[in-house]
Motif scaffolding. Sequence first.
Motif, mmCIF file in Angstrom:
data_model
loop_
_atom_site.group_PDB
_atom_site.id
_atom_site.type_symbol
_atom_site.label_atom_id
_atom_site.label_comp_id
_atom_site.label_asym_id
_atom_site.label_seq_id
_atom_site.Cartn_x
_atom_site.Cartn_y
_atom_site.Cartn_z
ATOM 1 N N MET A 1 4.762 41.504 35.013
ATOM 2 C CA MET A 1 4.022 42.065 33.879
ATOM 3 C C MET A 1 3.705 40.999 32.851
ATOM 4 S SD MET A 1 5.509 45.835 33.138
ATOM 5 C CE MET A 1 6.244 45.205 31.675
ATOM 6 N N THR A 2 4.710 40.157 32.554
ATOM 7 C CA THR A 2 4.518 39.083 31.569
ATOM 8 C C THR A 2 3.423 38.133 32.033
ATOM 9 O OG1 THR A 2 6.931 39.148 31.598
ATOM 10 C CG2 THR A 2 5.896 37.684 29.997
ATOM 11 N N ARG B 1 -0.064 39.827 31.694
ATOM 12 C CA ARG B 1 -0.456 39.894 30.282
ATOM 13 C C ARG B 1 -0.904 38.520 29.788
ATOM 14 N NH1 ARG B 1 3.674 43.538 28.016
ATOM 15 N NH2 ARG B 1 2.565 45.240 29.008
ATOM 16 N N GLY B 2 -0.218 37.512 30.179
ATOM 17 C CA GLY B 2 -0.551 36.149 29.777
ATOM 18 C C GLY B 2 -1.945 35.764 30.275
ATOM 19 N N GLN C 1 -4.373 37.743 31.009
ATOM 20 C CA GLN C 1 -5.388 38.523 30.297
ATOM 21 C C GLN C 1 -5.620 37.956 28.910
ATOM 22 O OE1 GLN C 1 -3.700 42.380 30.615
ATOM 23 N NE2 GLN C 1 -4.726 42.838 32.560
ATOM 24 N N GLN C 2 -4.575 37.508 28.272
ATOM 25 C CA GLN C 2 -4.716 36.919 26.925
ATOM 26 C C GLN C 2 -5.553 35.649 26.979
ATOM 27 O OE1 GLN C 2 -0.787 36.449 25.390
ATOM 28 N NE2 GLN C 2 -0.745 38.497 24.483
ATOM 29 N N VAL D 1 -5.794 41.784 22.313
ATOM 30 C CA VAL D 1 -5.697 42.500 23.599
ATOM 31 C C VAL D 1 -5.255 43.924 23.317
ATOM 32 C CG1 VAL D 1 -4.539 42.547 25.838
ATOM 33 C CG2 VAL D 1 -5.087 40.379 24.756
ATOM 34 N N ASP E 1 -3.533 46.735 24.564
ATOM 35 C CA ASP E 1 -2.558 46.951 25.648
ATOM 36 C C ASP E 1 -2.906 48.195 26.453
ATOM 37 O OD1 ASP E 1 0.155 45.713 23.654
ATOM 38 O OD2 ASP E 1 -0.937 44.755 25.308
ATOM 39 N N ALA F 1 -5.659 47.224 28.766
ATOM 40 C CA ALA F 1 -5.198 46.299 29.835
ATOM 41 C C ALA F 1 -4.410 47.046 30.914
ATOM 42 C CB ALA F 1 -4.328 45.208 29.224
ATOM 43 N N ASP F 2 -3.434 47.809 30.473
ATOM 44 C CA ASP F 2 -2.622 48.557 31.456
ATOM 45 C C ASP F 2 -2.690 50.026 31.112
ATOM 46 O OD1 ASP F 2 -0.490 45.979 30.596
ATOM 47 O OD2 ASP F 2 -1.517 46.051 32.543
ATOM 48 N N GLU G 1 5.843 50.369 30.057
ATOM 49 C CA GLU G 1 6.037 49.747 28.742
ATOM 50 C C GLU G 1 7.280 50.293 28.076
ATOM 51 O OE1 GLU G 1 1.547 48.809 27.163
ATOM 52 O OE2 GLU G 1 3.199 49.218 25.787
ATOM 53 N N THR H 1 10.093 48.729 29.577
ATOM 54 C CA THR H 1 10.294 47.364 29.097
ATOM 55 C C THR H 1 10.996 47.380 27.749
ATOM 56 O OG1 THR H 1 8.086 47.109 29.967
ATOM 57 C CG2 THR H 1 9.098 45.164 28.996
#
Lengths: 250, 413
Positions: free
Chosen positions: A211-212, A215-216, A218-219, A226, A228, A231-232, A239, A242
């Motif tokens: 996931m990290t 996300r990275g 996408q950023q 972003v 969130d 994105a997801d 989430e 997490t």
Amino acid sequence: MVRRPAQRQVRPARIYQTVTTLMDHRVQPRIKVQKPVWYNVVESIPPSEVVTRPLPPQHKTWSPKIRKASRLFQPQQLVFEEDALRKRFFKDHPWELARPRMIIEADGKDAHRCDWSKGLKQPGIPLSGESVVQRQLWRMHNIPGMTQEEAYDLTRKEFYRLRQEEDIERRVAVEEARMVGSYFGQSYLQVGMHLEDLEHERWKKWALSEMTKIRGEQQEAYSGTVDDAVADPQDEDLEQLTETIKEMAA
Amino acid sequence: MIIREFGVRQGRKALAASLRQGPACLRQLSSLSSETSGTPVAVADPVLQSTLKTSPEAKKTPSLFMQTAKPARKRPVAPDTTKQDWEDAQALRKSMRGVGTTVQPVYSPNDVFRNPPGPKDVTLELLMASQAHMGHHTSVWNPANARYIHGIRQGIHIISLEETAAHLRRAARVVEEVAYRGGLILFVGTRPGQTQIVTQSARLADACHLFTKWTPGTITNSDKILPGLPMKIVDQHDNELEGFDQHLMERRALVPDLVVCLNPLENFVMLHECGLANIPTIGVIDTNTEPTWVTYAIPANDDSLRCLAVIGSVLGRAGEAGNKRRLQDAQKGVVAWETPQAISTWTKIHGKRAEWAARAAREAAEEQAAREAALSGEEPLEKEGEGEVETEGRFRRGQNFRERRPPRASDDS
């Protein structure tokens, strides 16, 4: 290890003839020579015949159509009546093959002490598929009118009864042991659950790192903030998970 | 000193009484146990008490005031209760015999070493239980062994146990006869685990053993490899003889008269040397072994230690029987072997040399005496009782001599 190829020798079998020749044809005939200590022994107990290939023990009847004798002098497969019965039994009860078998024999005379008319349990032989096969064979040969199927059914039902008795004994033994204070390790189910838990924890860590990573990426792709949720969109539960994990870790 | 009742009458103490306890001590304790039960009692020194109680004939003045008095013995000598203890132990064991579970006799790998089977005990059942019938996979067979194979089962060749039994009995007869004729037998087994088998067979047959690698050339190059090893000369009753030290220093090394090999595949060099030197060999031939490497083949499983233990003990027992028969016949005066030529030649030469030396010494002595007589003017006296002169190294006639290696310390284990 490199094995030396087997080289046929002639000297060991011919020591008697060699020594006789040496003694009979001496360079100095007058000087006395002594016979070796083994000479008379080997003379009276000659070595056995070697290297020749007689007809091997016949375990099968040859088909009358075969005219060439190419395999006539090769050893034959040992085939017994019980083989078919064993194949049938272990095909129907594959987990009987998983039971450990003790095949060490004390004096080799176990078969003399067996009386398969009495039952499946015989002295000196542990209960197994082999006992079933032997008892079934005895039934087929000694009870007039008994077919293979009938013998098999009767014998295997006796076998199930005995195995059930063994299981009950084991269960009772465990209860008795617990009663007097002994404790046992984890059962198979508990071990399985523990392994599953470990695998689940391993997966959670992997999921988090993935996931990290996503996300990275996408950023980097998008310069702005972003969203969130965008994105997801479907991973709201993840989430929450997490967050809970982070709280728990803290 | 506090004495507690510690069950002298029952328990282990009854079976093996300690020698440290004196009779006074025991009497004290037995009297205590009859009166009280289990309570600690403070009593004075039993030795002093006993000397005061039980010796009315002792000195009236206390030994403390006498300088010549002997000090009281710290450890009183106990009577020997061994016989009584043993009888008590036997009675206890007899009474306890019926208690407990009946253990069925089960197989133990040590059985073959505790009670080694002989040639008469060889049965097909014994060989099968010892896994002698299991050969190797059919793909690694030596076709020369086809005559020993009974059939194929589960991918391996099954060795015919009738063949094994017949060949084993024949080999046992050979070992017995060679031992009867005083031959030197060597048992060889170089694989791990064969040490005990080989040493036991050698001990039974009074033979030599080898469980480490065979040094190539031990027979063909024996003059270089073997000199310096201890040897002895024995007579027909196996008694060691003196007077052969010179010969033992000079002579060539011994080679065996029969070699028994438990793993011919690894000992090809040794078997080849035996073939060159015309030494008969006995070997355990598996389905992948070459049968022509040995004189007498025993078709059997050479990978099973149990099988080799049975074969080794059978041959060892055969050697034992041969030696026994040889000694019994020697008692009656029947000797089936001759003195080896090396020894007989040496004894002849040595005897002659000693005779000449003695004659020379005698003549020199006579000459000396004659000279002295001539000087003093007297007539030379005649020696009385001049029989045969005892020469050094004069050997008894009618006796057979042969070489042997002396026993080693490991033989007693």
